[in-house]
Motif scaffolding. Structure first.
Motif, PDB file in Angstrom:
ATOM      1  N   LYS A   1      36.444  55.581  35.980  1.00 41.23           N
ATOM      2  CA  LYS A   1      35.517  55.566  37.122  1.00 41.23           C
ATOM      3  C   LYS A   1      36.124  54.911  38.359  1.00 41.23           C
ATOM      4  N   LEU A   2      37.050  53.946  38.158  1.00 37.88           N
ATOM      5  CA  LEU A   2      37.677  53.275  39.299  1.00 37.88           C
ATOM      6  C   LEU A   2      38.785  54.111  39.929  1.00 37.88           C
ATOM      7  N   ALA A   3      39.255  55.129  39.215  1.00 34.76           N
ATOM      8  CA  ALA A   3      40.376  55.928  39.710  1.00 34.76           C
ATOM      9  C   ALA A   3      39.981  56.777  40.920  1.00 34.76           C
ATOM     10  N   ASP A   4      38.686  56.974  41.150  1.00 27.05           N
ATOM     11  CA  ASP A   4      38.234  57.761  42.300  1.00 27.05           C
ATOM     12  C   ASP A   4      38.318  56.968  43.606  1.00 27.05           C
ATOM     13  N   ARG A   5      38.527  55.678  43.502  1.00 28.18           N
ATOM     14  CA  ARG A   5      38.559  54.833  44.703  1.00 28.18           C
ATOM     15  C   ARG A   5      39.971  54.780  45.293  1.00 28.18           C
ATOM     16  N   LYS A   6      40.025  54.597  46.613  1.00 32.31           N
ATOM     17  CA  LYS A   6      41.320  54.474  47.270  1.00 32.31           C
ATOM     18  C   LYS A   6      41.985  53.147  46.947  1.00 32.31           C
ATOM     19  N   SER A   7      41.177  52.119  46.718  1.00 32.15           N
ATOM     20  CA  SER A   7      41.695  50.816  46.315  1.00 32.15           C
ATOM     21  C   SER A   7      40.720  50.211  45.321  1.00 32.15           C
ATOM     22  N   VAL A   8      41.212  49.268  44.541  1.00 31.92           N
ATOM     23  CA  VAL A   8      40.425  48.700  43.455  1.00 31.92           C
ATOM     24  C   VAL A   8      40.262  47.201  43.677  1.00 31.92           C
ATOM     25  N   ASP A   9      39.032  46.735  43.524  1.00 35.35           N
ATOM     26  CA  ASP A   9      38.746  45.304  43.567  1.00 35.35           C
ATOM     27  C   ASP A   9      38.944  44.759  42.159  1.00 35.35           C
ATOM     28  N   VAL A  10      39.780  43.735  42.031  1.00 34.52           N
ATOM     29  CA  VAL A  10      40.085  43.215  40.702  1.00 34.52           C
ATOM     30  C   VAL A  10      38.825  42.690  39.997  1.00 34.52           C
ATOM     31  N   ARG A  11      37.776  42.368  40.751  1.00 32.07           N
ATOM     32  CA  ARG A  11      36.544  41.904  40.121  1.00 32.07           C
ATOM     33  C   ARG A  11      35.906  42.999  39.267  1.00 32.07           C
ATOM     34  N   ASP A  12      36.257  44.260  39.554  1.00 30.51           N
ATOM     35  CA  ASP A  12      35.732  45.363  38.761  1.00 30.51           C
ATOM     36  C   ASP A  12      36.397  45.450  37.380  1.00 30.51           C
ATOM     37  N   PHE A  13      37.438  44.618  37.171  1.00 35.75           N
ATOM     38  CA  PHE A  13      38.064  44.580  35.847  1.00 35.75           C
ATOM     39  C   PHE A  13      37.197  43.831  34.830  1.00 35.75           C
TER      40      PHE A  13
END
Length: 294
Positions: free
Chosen positions: A174-186
């Motif tokens: 689900k996070l792969a659709d984002r241009k950048s990833v917030d590490v809090r989503d880990f």
């Protein structure tokens, strides 16, 4: 029996024709070639070829002789090459190590610094995790290494780049659709952590999570890119790795930049302080070209 007899026989056998072998392979007259073949058959003591209007064919003795003739010619050439090598001065070996993944970016640049020396030296390249490279530098097995800032009193380090960390995810996450990833989503995801072996990388990641006031317990701890990427793919987990890991990603795994100011890890040139190699001195004298080109 001479080597030329063997060469003539092999040429005739492979061409299936005295005329073709004489004109195209051996550049000699056919009558002369026929005499050489007759001399060889006389020396061996049995007919090797049968002649007809359609060309020549091997006899049973000729078929047996052909394999040995080829082997003898190969061995003779190998002997000549060994003799030539023995009279040439041995090339100096310059051993270069790379933290796995760094060779893709840095090997062409490293050899470029030594372009004037390449004809006189033999470059040996290896890759491993950074701590192992530091150990090999200390043991004199490597002349230089592209590694992390490992602490070793015998090794001199010069930082040449800062490599950002990136998020590594399954391509359908689900996070792969984002241009950048917030590490809090880990948080709440299967997190692939770093073992104590790549201690510098482990420390950089731990410091980053601490500054973000995050505590994420790894489900697995790994010490190399291949294992991390394999676990991301097989467990649908997530990981933080240096950007050079992107060179190894299969279609099922992707990388995304981290949101905000991404942590970086130093890429350094390391060499043993006691190494007196002239090639090393040449390399170090031009090392600023690495950073300038970067």
């Amino acid at each position: 029996m001479e080597l030329r007899h063997l060469r003539y026989f092999v040429a005739v056998a492979e061409e299936g024709s005295l005329t073709v072998a004489a004109e195209k392979r051996l550049h000699t007259a056919q009558p002369s070639l026929s005499r050489q073949i007759r001399d060889l058959e006389y020396e061996v003591g049995v007919p090797l070829l049968t002649r007809s209007v359609h060309g020549v064919e091997l006899t049973a003795g000729g078929r047996a002789f052909l394999d040995h003739a080829r082997l003898a010619l190969t061995q003779a050439e190998a002997a000549a090459e060994a003799a030539r090598r023995a009279t040439q001065p041995a090339k100096q070996v310059f051993a270069v190590g790379f933290t796995t993944g760094q060779e893709v970016d840095w090997l062409p640049r490293a050899t470029g610094l030594l372009r004037g020396e390449l004809a006189k030296i033999e470059i040996r390249v290896s890759s491993d995790h950074s701590a192992a490279l530091a150990s090999e530098l200390g043991q004199g097995k490597l002349d230089i290494a592209f590694l992390r800032a490992e602490q070793n009193p015998d090794i001199a380090l010069k930082v040449i780049a800062k490599e950002p960390l990136v998020a590594i995810l399954p391509s359908d996450h689900k996070l792969a659709d984002r241009k950048s990833v917030d590490v809090r989503d880990f948080v709440g995801e299967t997190y692939i952590g770093i073992s104590k072996v790549p201690r510098v990388l482990r420390g950089v990641i731990a410091d980053y999570l601490k500054r973000r006031k995050l505590e994420i317990t790894p489900s697995f701890e790994i010490d190399n890119y291949a294992m991390a990427i394999s676990l991301v793919a097989s467990t649908r987990g997530v990981a933080l790795l240096p950007a050079s890991a992107r060179h190894f990603l299969p279609w099922s795994v992707v990388s995304r930049p981290l949101r905000g100011e991404a942590p970086t890890i130093d890429v350094a040139i390391g060499y043993h302080k006691a190494n007196t190699s002239q090639v090393l001195k040449t390399f170090l004298s031009r090392i600023d070209e690495l950073t300038a080109e970067r």
